[in-house]
Design an enzyme around this catalytic site. Structure first.
Site, mmCIF file in Angstrom:
data_model
loop_
_atom_site.group_PDB
_atom_site.id
_atom_site.type_symbol
_atom_site.label_atom_id
_atom_site.label_comp_id
_atom_site.label_asym_id
_atom_site.label_seq_id
_atom_site.Cartn_x
_atom_site.Cartn_y
_atom_site.Cartn_z
ATOM 1 N N LYS A 170 4.229 0.945 9.446
ATOM 2 C CA LYS A 170 4.404 2.179 8.693
ATOM 3 C C LYS A 170 3.811 3.358 9.448
ATOM 4 C CE LYS A 170 3.019 0.211 4.811
ATOM 5 N NZ LYS A 170 2.504 0.007 3.457
ATOM 6 N N ARG B 65 4.817 -13.259 9.715
ATOM 7 C CA ARG B 65 5.480 -12.002 9.417
ATOM 8 C C ARG B 65 6.775 -11.908 10.209
ATOM 9 N NH1 ARG B 65 1.890 -7.969 9.151
ATOM 10 N NH2 ARG B 65 3.315 -6.279 9.527
ATOM 11 N N GLU C 48 0.892 -1.155 0.000
ATOM 12 C CA GLU C 48 0.000 0.000 0.000
ATOM 13 C C GLU C 48 0.935 1.211 0.000
ATOM 14 O OE1 GLU C 48 -3.668 1.609 2.717
ATOM 15 O OE2 GLU C 48 -2.883 -0.372 3.122
#
Ligand code: ATP
Ligand code: MG
Length: 559
Positions: A283, A273, A48
């Site tokens: 982020k 992850r 994204e």
């Protein structure tokens, strides 16, 4: 459904034990069974564009690109831009630069928002099949109807609207007749499903917001769980690799493609992850640090962003090696940051040249060395890689050594400078400390030494052995450089909470051998006995060199 996932979880962990990359096992089975016919393996990296990429993304990038490469397939770079949030070309540019810097090249660069028309068509098809309906419940009501993990949900009173009514309302949603939140489009699945994601999830919402790509063309936007399988399917992705949080979303991913009767639909595969000690990988959090000025920017050398790691001096090879060593797992875990540090040390060990730098200087005067003489000493650039050759260092009667290389009253096993002790000056002579000169406060300001001309390095002198070897620079020609030393950006406080380290960076002046005046921005060195350093790509000028500490020499990482 939950049972199904449980069974799969067990099967997967058995598989994982049998191989170090369970994803490759799945792909190999698909290739054998021709699940995708003659199509090549096709993966994608779907960021994204709302921030800079971090080391966690590097893990995903390496996995997606190397998997495609391994099977002679393709990997797309796809911007997952289905949210009409403000995004920046800065982020888009940085993502591309980072992927390339890591050493990968995408086959196609695509924007998920380009598929809005197809996604809309797919939603209409679901409505026509009686598999989606427009719902007027507000967010609070929807939560009440949704049930809990232990109780089934209740059907929405709007669930049984006719296909015609749904088509009309959805059309009106698209035309902008309703305000944000007034209506949504939901998939009609099962309000009693043990998997909450299957309880008639919202697949389209109203958002009167401008989109960077489509402007004001749309005021309805697809939800992630509906958009993502379609993005994958439209691009012909075969294996859609994502992180573990999406495991419980997989039934919905599959439902969407099944109901749309997609031929050879992509397969979602989840892996754990990457989590790193002393590192926050979000982020949003990293952006807050940038915005509130806690760091110099997204590429601050302390940041876990790829841009930060690059500026810090990490190499793409080290990061790829790290991702490889971490492997792919099916269970979340915490990786020690010392493994990353180990990887960069391993990579630089034989690649970079050594230099003498004195961080905390103490002057040495050699009383029996001619005051007007300067000799050129020849030193190896890399003990472990002779191919890197040698360099010349000036040597005179005035030198600098590290303050910690002197002790007036030596502790046990201290072999460096103390009055009466003889020490090897790396690549030069044996020197004996004769006197420590002090100021009025009793602080040592200078050492007086004598040297033995017989002991010049390379002369074959074998008369005496000395136990200590220290580094030095010539005081008359030393180059003043700036050094930026780092501690972790994030530390744990006494309550075990991860907090911002108030002292994660320190800048000071150091004395370097003159050759460092020629250092080029981005050039890496080993500062002998200190660690690995890089000439900062932004701050170095002709007059002033600034070096960032990459990593120390010692490893705390245990195999
Ligand atoms: P963040 O929470 O930091 O914003 P994100 O997952 O929202 O990260 P995306 O841009 O959506 O960021 O992620 C792009 C891809 O990178 C996704 O496939 C995501 O699963 C993967 N990814 C993100 N963080 C990690 C991580 N820590 N380890 C492995 N893969 C990750
Ligand atoms: Mg995300």
């Amino acid at each position: 459904m939950a049972d199904q996932i449980d069974i799969e979880k067990k099967e997967r962990s058995a598989e994982e034990a049998a191989s170090n990359n369970f994803i490759h096992n799945i792909i190999e089975r698909d290739l054998e069974q021709k699940t995708y016919g003659e199509r090549a393996v096709h993966t994608r990296f779907p960021p994204e564009p709302n921030g800079y990429l971090h080391i966690g993304h590097a893990k995903s990038i390496c996995l997606n690109f190397t998997t495609a490469m391994k099977y002679g397939g393709k990997c797309n770079l796809r911007y997952d831009d289905t949210n009409p949030v403000k995004e920046d070309v800065e982020y888009v540019d940085s993502i591309e630069a980072d992927v390339k810097w890591l050493g990968f090249q995408w086959d196609e660069r695509l924007w998920a928002s380009d598929y809005f028309p197809q996604m809309y068509e797919c939603a209409v098809r679901l409505i026509k099949k009686g598999k989606a309906y427009v719902c007027d419940l507000n967010a609070d009501q929807m939560r009440d109807y949704r049930g809990t993990l232990t109780e089934p949900g209740k059907d929405s009173p709007y669930r049984n609207r006719s296909v015609e009514e749904n088509l009309r309302l959805f059309e009106e949603m698209k035309a902008g007749k309703y305000a944000d939140g007034e209506k949504v489009l939901r998939a009609k699945i099962d309000m009693a499903s043990p998997n909450m994601n299957m309880r008639d999830p919202v697949i389209y919402r109203i958002a009167h917001a401008e989109h960077h790509n489509t402007g004001n063309e749309w005021c309805i936007y697809p939800m992630y769980d509906f958009a993502h399988p379609l993005e994958d399917a439209i691009e012909g992705i075969t294996h859609s690799i994502c992180t573990l949080e999406f495991e419980d979303h997989r039934p919905l991913y599959n439902w969407v493609l099944e109901e749309l009767e997609w031929v050879q639909p992509p397969k979602q595969i989840e892996f754990a992850r990457l989590n790193l000690t002393n590192t926050v990988m979000s982020k949003r959090y990293l952006k807050a640090l940038v915005d509130d000025g806690s760091v110099e920017g997204w590429d601050d050398p302390r940041m876990p962003t790829i841009a930060g790691l690059r500026r810090r001096g990490y190499t793409p090879e080290a990061i790829r090696d790290f991702c490889e060593r971490v492997g792919v797992a099916k269970a979340n875990s915490m990786v020690d940051i010392s493994l990353l540090e180990h990887c960069v040390r391993e990579d630089l060990k034989e690649k970079v040249e050594s230099r003498h730098v004195i961080m905390d200087p103490l002057k040495v005067v050699i009383t029996n060395y001619p005051a007007d003489l300067t000799e050129e000493m020849e030193l190896e650039n890399n003990k472990e890689n002779q191919a890197l050759g040698t360099r010349k260092l000036p040597f005179s009667n005035e030198l600098y050594v590290e303050r910690e290389d002197f002790m007036e009253v030596p502790v046990k096993k201290y072999f460096r400078l103390f009055p009466g002790n003889e020490v090897r000056f790396k690549g030069a002579y044996f020197l004996t400390c004769t006197e420590a000169v002090k100021d009025a406060d009793g602080t040592v300001t200078e050492l007086r030494c004598t040297y033995d001309p017989e002991t010049r390095s390379g002369s074959g002198f074998e008369g005496r052995k000395v136990k200590g070897t220290i580094h030095w620079v010539d005081a008359k020609t030393a180059e003043k450089i700036k050094v930026r030393a780092y501690d972790y950006l994030m530390i744990e406080n006494e309550n075990g909470e991860t907090i911002l380290n108030p002292e994660s960076g320190r800048e000071f002046e150091a004395y370097a051998e003159p050759s460092l005046k020629e250092a080029k921005a981005g050039q890496r060195f080993q500062f002998f006995r200190h660690g690995y350093y890089i000439a900062d790509e932004k701050l170095c000028t002709e007059e002033q060199k600034v070096f960032n500490q990459i990593v120390g020499l010692k490893s705390s990482w245990k195999k």
